[in-house]
Design an enzyme around this catalytic site. Sequence first.
Site, PDB file in Angstrom:
ATOM      1  N   TYR A 119     -30.824  40.073  55.003  1.00  0.00           N
ATOM      2  CA  TYR A 119     -30.957  38.848  55.791  1.00  0.00           C
ATOM      3  C   TYR A 119     -29.681  38.635  56.591  1.00  0.00           C
ATOM      4  O   TYR A 119     -28.575  38.766  56.060  1.00  0.00           O
ATOM      5  CB  TYR A 119     -31.189  37.641  54.878  1.00  0.00           C
ATOM      6  CG  TYR A 119     -31.268  36.346  55.647  1.00  0.00           C
ATOM      7  CD1 TYR A 119     -32.484  35.890  56.143  1.00  0.00           C
ATOM      8  CD2 TYR A 119     -30.131  35.601  55.910  1.00  0.00           C
ATOM      9  CE1 TYR A 119     -32.559  34.719  56.880  1.00  0.00           C
ATOM     10  CE2 TYR A 119     -30.191  34.423  56.643  1.00  0.00           C
ATOM     11  CZ  TYR A 119     -31.411  33.988  57.119  1.00  0.00           C
ATOM     12  OH  TYR A 119     -31.477  32.831  57.865  1.00  0.00           O
ATOM     13  N   GLU A 207     -31.890  34.584  64.059  1.00  0.00           N
ATOM     14  CA  GLU A 207     -32.200  34.962  62.679  1.00  0.00           C
ATOM     15  C   GLU A 207     -32.882  36.318  62.650  1.00  0.00           C
ATOM     16  O   GLU A 207     -33.899  36.525  63.302  1.00  0.00           O
ATOM     17  CB  GLU A 207     -33.118  33.911  62.033  1.00  0.00           C
ATOM     18  CG  GLU A 207     -33.360  34.186  60.559  1.00  0.00           C
ATOM     19  CD  GLU A 207     -34.278  33.149  59.921  1.00  0.00           C
ATOM     20  OE1 GLU A 207     -35.417  32.967  60.426  1.00  0.00           O
ATOM     21  OE2 GLU A 207     -33.865  32.529  58.934  1.00  0.00           O
TER      22      GLU A 207
END
Length: 398
Positions: A119, A207
């Site tokens: 992530y 993101e």
Amino acid sequence: MNIHEYQAKKLLASYGAPVAKGIPIFSKEEARKAAEELGGPLWVVKSQIHAGGRGKGKFKELPEDAKGGVRLAFDLDEMQAHVDEMLGNTLVTKQTGPAGKQVNQLYLEDGADIERELYLSLLVDRVTGQVAFVVSTEGGMDIEAVAEETPEKIHNISIDPDAGVTEANASAICDALKLDGDARADGMKLFPILYKAFTEKDMSLLEINPLIVMKDGHLRVLDAKVSFDGNALFRHPDIVELRDLTEEDDKEIEASKYDLAYIALDGTIGCMVNGAGLAMSTMDIIKLYGEEPANFLDVGGGANAEKVTAAFKIITADPNVKGILVNIFGGIMRCDVIAEGVLTAVKEVGLDVPLVVRLEGTKVAEGKKLIEESGLNVIPADDLDDAAQKIVAAVKGA
Ligand code: ADP
Ligand code: MG
């Protein structure tokens, strides 16, 4: 402003970030040719909507056990079958709400051999006032659960705006992601690139979930979600081009034409207020008395009758609205102007739901008089508390 995954990837690729080959498609007929061009042997068919959680999403029109909004295909027929099933249908994910979003575009992408899913995001950290990398080795589809259950697995690396991403910063990110070998070398190049894209394009969020380490040891951006700072869009005509109005709320688009600060919500009481602070407290007090606001709406300090009329029309066009609360403090704004706007709008669009009006401040007597003499069924209120109780009672009674 948000953009689609395929647009975000194209933008990041232009800065040199490693992304897979992919082709966006808008009709079932385009799929085979695009897939042949990519060449396979593994294709991924990805729903393009402005919401995450697509992989675990469900299509409303398909049986419960059907696959989600991101699907692998091992040959052309399987690829085409996925395209046929997904395009035009409604995908419901954790982020879309129960109504879901219609999938009008798909992204056909080369399948990747995934070793690890990481992530990585960049955002503006309001505590430090700096752009920060937020990273975790636990990437993929359950990052929300990681944040809740094992927050120590999420690392935050702030970037000094004068220095940019230093070697030390990039190393720290590599360490947090446990990158070595080729992946580490890729990361040392990639992180400054992402920071450059973020700051140059005035992003508010970037993101990448997941950023992957592939079986061959290299990094790849596998998913990308980008939001831009709306206040900076004037200096990015290339970004404005990417706006997809079908993804946005019709009422919000209409409001933006009149320069109204409007955000659609899912409650029942439509609010028309001047000033963001007063709008927030109006929403709070509606909740306090047991109902939910249908919107946030700040008509602004210098609203005229035309703007008020537009605002009123937007509120009444929302089928969820069971009552309206107009709460105006006349400072720069005059109460009689607001009253006129409300009355014009009511005459134009009619009024099928209870309306409570609370006016205070400049020209309040004139404003109240206009409303009284109009003969319309408006419930007057003296203060915010009184107004909130009256509209909640009226909605509950209806
Ligand atoms: P979302 O976050 O909306 O669910 P993603 O793009 O992250 O969508 O895709 C979900 C999952 O599907 C990823 O975590 C990854 O495991 C898999 N996936 C996505 N794109 C590819 C690809 N090109 N090759 C292989 N697997 C993929
Ligand atoms: Mg994802």
